[in-house]
Design a protein around this motif. Structure first.
Motif, short mmCIF file in Angstrom:
data_model
loop_
_atom_site.label_atom_id
_atom_site.label_comp_id
_atom_site.label_asym_id
_atom_site.label_seq_id
_atom_site.Cartn_x
_atom_site.Cartn_y
_atom_site.Cartn_z
N ASN A 1 0.83 -1.21 0.00
CA ASN A 1 0.00 0.00 0.00
C ASN A 1 0.87 1.26 0.00
O ASN A 1 0.57 2.23 -0.69
CB ASN A 1 -0.92 0.01 1.22
N THR A 2 1.93 1.22 0.78
CA THR A 2 2.84 2.37 0.85
C THR A 2 3.44 2.64 -0.53
O THR A 2 3.48 3.78 -1.00
CB THR A 2 3.96 2.10 1.88
N LEU A 3 3.88 1.57 -1.20
CA LEU A 3 4.48 1.72 -2.53
C LEU A 3 3.47 2.23 -3.54
O LEU A 3 3.79 3.07 -4.39
CB LEU A 3 5.09 0.39 -2.99
N ALA A 4 2.23 1.76 -3.43
CA ALA A 4 1.18 2.22 -4.36
C ALA A 4 0.96 3.72 -4.20
O ALA A 4 0.73 4.44 -5.17
CB ALA A 4 -0.11 1.45 -4.12
N VAL B 1 12.24 0.84 1.71
CA VAL B 1 13.49 1.42 1.19
C VAL B 1 14.07 0.53 0.09
O VAL B 1 14.46 1.00 -0.97
CB VAL B 1 14.52 1.61 2.33
N MET B 2 14.13 -0.79 0.36
CA MET B 2 14.74 -1.68 -0.63
C MET B 2 13.92 -1.79 -1.91
O MET B 2 14.47 -1.89 -3.01
CB MET B 2 15.00 -3.06 -0.02
N ALA B 3 12.59 -1.75 -1.79
CA ALA B 3 11.76 -1.79 -3.00
C ALA B 3 12.05 -0.56 -3.86
O ALA B 3 12.18 -0.65 -5.08
CB ALA B 3 10.28 -1.86 -2.62
N LEU B 4 12.19 0.59 -3.20
CA LEU B 4 12.51 1.81 -3.95
C LEU B 4 13.91 1.74 -4.54
O LEU B 4 14.14 2.16 -5.67
CB LEU B 4 12.43 3.04 -3.04
N GLY C 1 14.07 1.79 -9.00
CA GLY C 1 14.14 3.20 -9.37
C GLY C 1 13.55 3.48 -10.74
O GLY C 1 12.97 4.53 -10.99
N ASP C 2 13.65 2.49 -11.64
CA ASP C 2 13.11 2.67 -13.00
C ASP C 2 11.59 2.81 -12.96
O ASP C 2 11.01 3.52 -13.77
CB ASP C 2 13.49 1.47 -13.87
N GLN C 3 10.96 2.16 -11.99
CA GLN C 3 9.50 2.25 -11.89
C GLN C 3 9.06 3.50 -11.13
O GLN C 3 8.20 4.24 -11.60
CB GLN C 3 8.96 1.01 -11.18
N TYR C 4 9.65 3.73 -9.96
CA TYR C 4 9.15 4.81 -9.10
C TYR C 4 9.73 6.17 -9.48
O TYR C 4 9.10 7.19 -9.26
CB TYR C 4 9.42 4.49 -7.63
#
Ligand code: MN
Length: 411
Positions: A242-245, A274-277, A281-284
């Motif tokens: 949810n945070t990433l969305a 943090v690690m997902a971001l 980086g190409d996505q967010y």
């Protein structure tokens, strides 16, 4: 004629301009600002109590990791929180220190005393007030307009004392969207510099969370004057998703806890977001200031001080994250660690890869371990040791002593 009021008016106008410039800068930069609530929501978890000096220790580690703001405690609720915040003044100088307050003046006064001595641009209050029908009816016994008045009164009182004022409608995810947007609009007009969206009971899905953010962006025209923060609970295991969305949808601030500790099923886990971001980086396409190599030690520190141990399979900090017993994986890892890892241990400051010997291991891993221990065994010997390992009782750990014993048994 006394020139003081005019001087104060000019000073206020300058302060307002500076505040607006900072918010615009954060919005334009597209940076994701990490707010940590390990010391507040995390510590609210049953069984997780931290002494003030332990909170300071965690705050220092969070500061080193690059956190933007720290939800340092709830001064009106506990003297220990006041003590912890007092210890942070002058030591925790990089992140903004915020104190939690109900929408009552005495809480804001308590926060002001606790944060006294920190510069204005490094301290703030975080006000919360229930806005959902459930909270209005059963908790507050107030109408929509009465709750709005409580919000605007307390936000303007807070804004008279602090430059950084966050307002969060508690149980936002179960609040009528039109009313929620009205609360935000009026809170910003009253002086809120951050508006929060807490999914207090942790029931949203990523799609619905992003829809809420979109509705807020559309329904709060003065949002250009405030940052938008999100706070998710993990009751469905979706807090990080949810945070990433919401980051994808444009949220500016994300509030998380180390190891995901917190009320009930916990909060969004800081290290996972943090690690997902970091890996996507190409996505967010959003920058952030967190040092990923500090994450694993931070997870260990929080587990040690709170007494809440990290589940073995927990992403980033769990004991199994860089360990494997499976023969095919062990063989691949020995050839190149990237074959069976999403990222290397050093990326998060984790320990070495561990090739755990057990019934599922292969000969390559056994031979590798023997070579590490400088024990020379030929291929036939390794095969014989493998056979013995497979016949060990359930749960037997093949540590160094056991392996040496097996070597002796095969002669
Ligand atoms: Mn919470």
């Amino acid at each position: 004629m006394n020139s003081q009021p005019a001087t104060k008016r000019i000073a206020d106008r300058i302060a307002e301009k500076v505040r607006h410039a900072i918010i615009s800068h954060h919005k334009r930069s597209g940076k994701v600002l990490f707010s940590d609530t390990t010391l507040r929501d995390g510590e609210q978890m049953p069984g997780a109590t931290l002494e003030p000096h332990e909170k300071l220790q965690i705050a220092k580690a969070l500061q080193e990791t690059g956190i933007h703001s720290l939800d340092a405690g709830f001064p009106a609720s506990s003297e220990a929180d006041v003590e912890a915040i007092r210890m942070m003044i002058g030591v925790i100088t990089k992140p903004v220190l915020t104190a939690l307050c109900r929408t009552v003046r005495t809480d804001i006064d308590a926060a002001e005393r606790a944060l006294d001595g920190n510069p204005l641009h490094k301290k703030g209050v975080s006000l919360f007030c229930g806005t959902s029908p459930l909270h209005r009816t059963y908790k507050l016994n107030r109408s929509r307009s009465e709750v709005l008045k409580i919000i605007t009164d307390s936000v303007s009182y807070a804004a008279s004392k602090f430059r950084i004022v966050a307002f969060s409608p508690e149980d936002a995810s179960r609040t009528e969207v039109d009313y929620l947007c009205q609360c935000y609009r009026e809170a910003i007009d009253a002086g809120a510099t951050t508006i929060g969206f807490p999914d207090t009971v942790g029931l949203l899905t990523p799609e619905k969370a992003a829809d809420f953010i979109k509705a807020i962006q559309d329904g709060v025209p003065n949002l250009n004057r405030a940052l938008l923060a999100v706070h998710f609970h993990n009751d469905l295991g979706l807090a990080v998703a949810n945070t990433l969305a919401c980051i994808q949808q444009g949220a500016n601030v994300v509030q998380c806890t180390v190891n995901g500790i917190g009320e009930r099923a916990g909060n969004a886990s800081l290290e996972e977001v943090v690690m997902a971001l970091a890996l996507h980086g190409d996505q967010y396409k959003r920058s952030f200031d967190m040092d990923t190599t500090k994450l694993a030690p931070l997870c260990q520190l929080v587990a040690q001080l709170t007494g809440i141990s990290i589940p073995r399979m927990k992403p980033i900090g769990g004991a199994n994250i860089f360990a494997t017993e499976a023969g095919i994986h062990q063989d691949g890892l020995l050839k190149n660690p990237d074959t069976y890892l999403p990222f290397r241990p050093e990326k998060v400051g984790g320990g070495d890869l561990q090739l755990v010997l057990g019934r599922h291991s292969g000969r390559k891993a056994v031979a590798h371990r023997l070579a590490e221990l400088a024990i020379s065994v030929d291929d036939a010997g390794v095969a014989a040791i493998m056979e013995l390992i497979k016949r060990q009782p359930k749960g037997q750990v093949i540590d160094e002593a056991t392996l040496r014993r097996l070597v002796r048994e095969v002669g």
